[in-house]
Scaffold this motif. Structure first.
Motif, PDB file in Angstrom:
ATOM      1  N   ALA A 165       0.830  -1.205   0.000  1.00 45.71           N
ATOM      2  CA  ALA A 165       0.000   0.000   0.000  1.00 45.71           C
ATOM      3  C   ALA A 165       0.866   1.257   0.000  1.00 45.71           C
ATOM      4  N   ALA A 166       1.925   1.249   0.808  1.00 44.22           N
ATOM      5  CA  ALA A 166       2.833   2.400   0.836  1.00 44.22           C
ATOM      6  C   ALA A 166       3.511   2.588  -0.516  1.00 44.22           C
ATOM      7  N   ALA A 167       3.876   1.491  -1.168  1.00 39.95           N
ATOM      8  CA  ALA A 167       4.523   1.584  -2.477  1.00 39.95           C
ATOM      9  C   ALA A 167       3.609   2.228  -3.507  1.00 39.95           C
ATOM     10  N   VAL A 168       2.319   1.848  -3.520  1.00 40.52           N
ATOM     11  CA  VAL A 168       1.380   2.433  -4.475  1.00 40.52           C
ATOM     12  C   VAL A 168       1.203   3.921  -4.213  1.00 40.52           C
ATOM     13  N   VAL A 169       1.005   4.280  -2.951  1.00 41.55           N
ATOM     14  CA  VAL A 169       0.771   5.683  -2.614  1.00 41.55           C
ATOM     15  C   VAL A 169       1.981   6.535  -2.994  1.00 41.55           C
ATOM     16  N   CYS A 170       3.157   6.087  -2.597  1.00 40.62           N
ATOM     17  CA  CYS A 170       4.369   6.859  -2.915  1.00 40.62           C
ATOM     18  C   CYS A 170       4.625   6.889  -4.410  1.00 40.62           C
ATOM     19  N   GLY A 171       4.439   5.749  -5.074  1.00 43.90           N
ATOM     20  CA  GLY A 171       4.710   5.692  -6.494  1.00 43.90           C
ATOM     21  C   GLY A 171       3.845   6.643  -7.295  1.00 43.90           C
ATOM     22  N   LEU A 172       2.577   6.751  -6.937  1.00 52.78           N
ATOM     23  CA  LEU A 172       1.679   7.636  -7.673  1.00 52.78           C
ATOM     24  C   LEU A 172       1.871   9.100  -7.270  1.00 52.78           C
ATOM     25  N   LEU A 231       1.038  -7.980  -4.888  1.00 55.28           N
ATOM     26  CA  LEU A 231       1.728  -7.707  -3.626  1.00 55.28           C
ATOM     27  C   LEU A 231       3.233  -7.893  -3.796  1.00 55.28           C
ATOM     28  N   ALA A 232       3.628  -8.965  -4.477  1.00 53.30           N
ATOM     29  CA  ALA A 232       5.049  -9.214  -4.691  1.00 53.30           C
ATOM     30  C   ALA A 232       5.666  -8.148  -5.593  1.00 53.30           C
ATOM     31  N   ALA A 233       4.979  -7.796  -6.678  1.00 52.56           N
ATOM     32  CA  ALA A 233       5.512  -6.793  -7.597  1.00 52.56           C
ATOM     33  C   ALA A 233       5.686  -5.448  -6.905  1.00 52.56           C
ATOM     34  N   LEU A 234       4.706  -5.048  -6.122  1.00 47.91           N
ATOM     35  CA  LEU A 234       4.784  -3.757  -5.433  1.00 47.91           C
ATOM     36  C   LEU A 234       5.829  -3.779  -4.324  1.00 47.91           C
ATOM     37  N   THR A 235       6.008  -4.918  -3.694  1.00 42.61           N
ATOM     38  CA  THR A 235       7.048  -5.012  -2.667  1.00 42.61           C
ATOM     39  C   THR A 235       8.427  -4.845  -3.283  1.00 42.61           C
ATOM     40  N   GLY A 236       8.665  -5.497  -4.422  1.00 45.51           N
ATOM     41  CA  GLY A 236       9.969  -5.360  -5.066  1.00 45.51           C
ATOM     42  C   GLY A 236      10.230  -3.958  -5.562  1.00 45.51           C
ATOM     43  N   ALA A 237       9.295  -3.407  -6.320  1.00 44.07           N
ATOM     44  CA  ALA A 237       9.506  -2.067  -6.857  1.00 44.07           C
ATOM     45  C   ALA A 237       9.455  -1.012  -5.765  1.00 44.07           C
ATOM     46  N   GLY A 238       8.594  -1.206  -4.771  1.00 39.64           N
ATOM     47  CA  GLY A 238       8.505  -0.235  -3.687  1.00 39.64           C
ATOM     48  C   GLY A 238       9.776  -0.152  -2.871  1.00 39.64           C
ATOM     49  N   THR A 239      10.431  -1.290  -2.670  1.00 36.23           N
ATOM     50  CA  THR A 239      11.692  -1.274  -1.932  1.00 36.23           C
ATOM     51  C   THR A 239      12.730  -0.422  -2.646  1.00 36.23           C
ATOM     52  N   VAL A 240      12.878  -0.625  -3.949  1.00 33.83           N
ATOM     53  CA  VAL A 240      13.852   0.143  -4.717  1.00 33.83           C
ATOM     54  C   VAL A 240      13.484   1.623  -4.734  1.00 33.83           C
ATOM     55  N   GLN A 241      12.210   1.910  -4.947  1.00 27.51           N
ATOM     56  CA  GLN A 241      11.767   3.297  -5.011  1.00 27.51           C
ATOM     57  C   GLN A 241      12.015   4.022  -3.692  1.00 27.51           C
ATOM     58  N   MET A 242      11.622   3.416  -2.596  1.00 27.80           N
ATOM     59  CA  MET A 242      11.773   4.080  -1.299  1.00 27.80           C
ATOM     60  C   MET A 242      13.223   4.108  -0.842  1.00 27.80           C
ATOM     61  N   TRP A 243      14.027   3.127  -1.264  1.00 28.28           N
ATOM     62  CA  TRP A 243      15.457   3.154  -0.953  1.00 28.28           C
ATOM     63  C   TRP A 243      16.126   4.343  -1.637  1.00 28.28           C
ATOM     64  N   ARG A 244      15.805   4.575  -2.894  1.00 27.36           N
ATOM     65  CA  ARG A 244      16.375   5.718  -3.606  1.00 27.36           C
ATOM     66  C   ARG A 244      15.946   7.029  -2.943  1.00 27.36           C
ATOM     67  N   ALA A 245      14.690   7.104  -2.534  1.00 27.41           N
ATOM     68  CA  ALA A 245      14.225   8.312  -1.851  1.00 27.41           C
ATOM     69  C   ALA A 245      14.939   8.502  -0.525  1.00 27.41           C
ATOM     70  N   HIS A 246      15.204   7.407   0.149  1.00 25.68           N
ATOM     71  CA  HIS A 246      15.910   7.498   1.432  1.00 25.68           C
ATOM     72  C   HIS A 246      17.326   8.018   1.244  1.00 25.68           C
ATOM     73  N   ARG A 247      18.000   7.570   0.237  1.00 21.77           N
ATOM     74  CA  ARG A 247      19.375   8.017   0.005  1.00 21.77           C
ATOM     75  C   ARG A 247      19.421   9.438  -0.544  1.00 21.77           C
ATOM     76  N   ALA A 248      18.314   9.887  -1.140  1.00 20.08           N
ATOM     77  CA  ALA A 248      18.292  11.254  -1.651  1.00 20.08           C
ATOM     78  C   ALA A 248      18.055  12.274  -0.547  1.00 20.08           C
ATOM     79  N   GLY A 249      17.504  11.842   0.585  1.00 19.04           N
ATOM     80  CA  GLY A 249      17.266  12.747   1.706  1.00 19.04           C
ATOM     81  C   GLY A 249      15.947  13.491   1.566  1.00 19.04           C
ATOM     82  N   GLY A 250      15.690  14.376   2.511  1.00 18.35           N
ATOM     83  CA  GLY A 250      14.438  15.121   2.514  1.00 18.35           C
ATOM     84  C   GLY A 250      13.322  14.338   3.200  1.00 18.35           C
ATOM     85  N   ARG A 251      12.100  14.875   3.085  1.00 19.00           N
ATOM     86  CA  ARG A 251      10.983  14.231   3.764  1.00 19.00           C
ATOM     87  C   ARG A 251      10.675  12.848   3.194  1.00 19.00           C
TER      88      ARG A 251
END
Length: 724
Positions: free
Chosen positions: A370-377, A426-446
């Motif tokens: 769910a977090a992956a979908v919300v952040c991705g969109l 669920l599996a697809a969003l978990t895989g892509a969401g991990t990469v997406q949120m990891w990149r956001a984490h390394r970029a910093g900010g909110r």
């Protein structure tokens, strides 16, 4: 740089290379990792395949389908092509072909599902790889592999393995079509959805909103052309989907089997009424006008038929309440609702998807997806309409939301394998969401807080879910999940992109802890496939399915502790056959006697329910006429037609007796709100008109020294017609 470990994207290699070497531009470990996951999937799905159990109702049809191409096409339940399954037969075609090629055994019916499972994981990898890159694809394949329902699904001879693979292929074709605005792959997607329809009927169409949305939003074409392409694809989908139903409808009724589940012998009634509308009775939807046998004969909807007392073909509870059910008695106080033929709380209502039974098999990644979908969109707002990354989140988010809503509104019961189509997004969003949120984490900010928040939410959910089973199943698991999740959140919170040395190492440690926290609980369930106490037995589940307080109400022992639907021996006994599908000595003698004295009759004998016919079809491929279809309430044959069969010498022997093991009549008398069923009236006529054959005539005992074995209710053989 170490902090870019998940930033690699896919690149297409050129030239010939070894299959274990990654293409140019990908990490060198990518292809070996995929091969390892593929082999692990094959082991998970095929483990113990030589000890597979027959999924009785479907295995009977598969046996019949190996005997003639007519039975193969129609999905005939019996070798004489009298009546079909109560479903479209497409999912059984691979099983019947496998049995034709390799011989009829339990493992030859399971093998196609194993292959479909491995193929599904590889197609999912390709989809996510093209969308979000190599690391996202590897993580998605891993998440899919360790989802318990996926492990159980592809070891089970039901509809959903083929159905899931066809939908994945449809999504892959749609993805290619949307990226280039090409019509041909979009039409191919329609073909794949139509093929999925042959396996699971109208449930296949629930994916259409997701596929249409992706193409409509992201294809690089003018709106008019996009709409025109979708219209053509809809025509292809409809044509392929309806092809089998139309073919059955165009054949005269006298030249084909009767369509089970209906009062009007219509394939459309079986698909639309019996297998679709009846599942939404809780919404006030009625199938009374469709010719569905459940709606018109007081069955209380499809769930009242297939699930009351049976939980569907091939699933029964191995407990002491089964005998009382056959006698119409109520189960003991405190017994599981399954024993009463109903399904309580966690398996009914709009919250069923969050109930322990389904969530423990499917829902470990709910919060993270769910977090992956919300952040991705949200993070993709303002991008061009054709943005491929946003299209991926639209695809999987819409797929997940649609099926989540369908299953929440409809009847699911104990059919855990239905959830395989939920495990995919669920599996697809978990895989892509991990990469997406990891990149956001390394970029910093909110946005950097998205990953720790998603991990924290998923950890709390997983720990609470695992704790429900802690009294008898891995009591250390919930604390371990909580500890790993806490460590991940702390490490990710302490990591700072501005501190590349210490921050990068802390972030990598936090990422590793996050993945461990996400995967450890479902993995603990999935590996139970190697534990004989938790093997899959027909409902597609692996590991325990019922929490501690519900489990404590049942009988003690390894199986009740695991809340399995049945032990291997119990499943086979209650299904009316031995574990290898063989006949008992008494059944062999009865079959030999009726074959020797059939005097040219079309049928060796008729029985008053499909389960009584099952051992003879499964073991010997005998031409046995089952009355009443799966539900016992199908008006086939009508009493007058049955008497004509007897008068014409087509039926000379009838095996009458109370149903055993499976089938809704196990819970009652054979009467409905509309009165006695056709099968009941035929049985009454046989008892009043025909001559009883003493068991001693075929080597049995007229007065049994002991009651029948579990699942083998006492039966009486009658001879009917001239010279009886």
């Amino acid at each position: 740089m170490a902090t870019n470990v998940l930033d690699a994207t896919a690149a297409t290699g050129t030239g010939r290379r070894a299959p274990w070497k990654a293409p140019v531009g990908e990490p060198p470990y990518a292809r070996p990792a995929l091969l390892f996951l593929t082999m692990l999937a094959a082991v998970f799905y095929a483990w113990g395949i030589t000890h597979s159990q027959y999924h009785t109702f479907y295995a009977d049809a598969a046996r019949s389908m190996t005997g003639s191409w007519k039975a193969f096409f129609y999905g005939s339940f019996d070798p004489a092509n009298s009546i079909t399954l109560d479903k479209s037969p497409g999912f059984l075609w691979p099983q019947a072909l496998s049995a034709r090629l390799l011989g009829f055994h339990p493992w030859t019916l399971t093998l196609p599902q194993v292959l479909e499972g491995v193929a599904s994981m590889l197609v999912l990898y390709r989809l996510v790889h093209r969308w979000a890159g190599t690391h996202a694809a590897l993580l998605a394949a891993t998440a899919f592999l360790v989802t318990p329902v996926a492990v159980g699904l592809f070891r089970t001879s039901v509809e959903d393995p083929a159905f899931t693979l066809c939908l994945l292929l449809a999504a892959e074709a749609t993805q290619r079509a949307a990226r280039a605005g090409r019509l041909r792959p979009l039409l191919l997607a329609g073909v794949w959805v139509g093929a999925a329809f042959q396996a699971k009927m109208l449930e296949a169409w629930a994916v259409l909103p997701a596929l249409a949305l992706v193409y409509l939003v992201s294809a690089p074409l003018a709106l008019r052309r996009r709409l025109a392409h979708l219209g053509l694809a809809a025509l292809v989908t409809t044509a392929v989907s309806a092809s089998w139903m139309l073919a059955v409808t165009l054949v005269p009724a006298k030249d084909r089997p009767y369509v089970d589940g209906t009062t009007n012998n219509s394939a459309f009634s079986m698909v639309v009424g019996y297998n679709f509308l009846n599942r939404f009775g809780s919404l006030g939807i009625s199938a009374a006008a469709t010719g569905s046998v459940s709606a018109t004969q007081g069955g209380g909807g499809h769930r009242g038929d297939r699930e009351r007392g049976a939980a569907g073909p091939g699933a029964v509870r191995a407990d002491t309440h089964r005998t009382s059910e056959r006698q119409g008695a109520q189960p003991a106080p405190g017994a599981s609702p399954l024993a009463a033929g109903g399904f309580g709380g966690a398996q009914n209502g709009w919250a069923k998807m969050f109930g322990t039974t389904l969530a423990a098999q499917t829902g470990w990644f709910y919060p993270f997806a769910a977090a992956a979908v919300v952040c991705g969109l949200r993070w993709r707002r303002g991008r061009p309409r054709t943005d491929a990354s946003r299209a991926g989140f639209l695809l999987w988010g819409a797929w997940l939301a649609t099926y989540f809503l369908v299953f929440s509104a409809g009847s699911v019961g104990p059919h855990t394998y239905y959830m395989g189509v939920i495990a995919v997004p669920l599996a697809a969003l978990t895989g892509a969401g991990t990469v997406q949120m990891w990149r956001a984490h390394r970029a910093g900010g909110r946005r950097a807080w998205a990953l720790p928040v998603a991990v924290a939410a998923t950890t709390v959910w997983s720990a609470c879910l695992a704790d429900r089973f802690a009294a008898s199943f891995l009591p250390w698991l919930a604390p371990a999940v909580a500890a790993l999740g806490l460590a991940a959140v702390v490490l990710l919170a302490l990591a700072r992109p501005q501190r590349p040395r210490t921050g990068g190492r802390l972030a990598l440690a936090g990422l590793a802890a996050s993945l461990a926290a996400l995967l450890i609980a479902p993995s603990a369930w999935a590996v139970q496939v190697f534990n004989p106490a938790y093997g899959t037995l027909g409902m597609g589940s692996v590991g325990p399915t019922t929490p501690n307080r519900e489990r404590s109400r049942g009988s003690s022992g390894p199986q009740s502790a695991g809340a399995r639907t049945a032990s291997p021996a119990g499943f086979a006994a209650l299904a009316g056959i031995a574990s290898d599908g063989s006949l008992t000595p008494d059944e062999r003698r009865l079959l030999g006697y009726t074959r020797a004295h059939r005097d040219g009759a079309r049928y060796v004998f008729a029985t008053t329910n499909w389960n009584a016919a099952s051992p003879y079809i499964l073991s010997a491929g005998a031409d046995v006429l089952p009355l009443g279809g799966f539900s016992g309430k199908v008006p086939f044959p009508a009493p007058a037609d049955f008497r004509r069969l007897v008068a014409a010498g087509q039926v000379r022997y009838v095996l009458v007796g109370g149903p055993a093991g499976l089938g809704p009549l196990a819970a009652g008398t054979g009467n409905t709100a509309a009165g006695p069923t056709a099968a009941t009236r035929i049985a009454d006529w046989v008892a009043a008109t025909c001559t009883k054959v003493p068991a001693s005539a075929y080597g049995g005992t007229d007065t049994p020294a002991a009651p029948p074995a579990p699942g083998r209710a006492a039966r009486t053989l009658y001879r009917c017609g001239p010279g009886q």
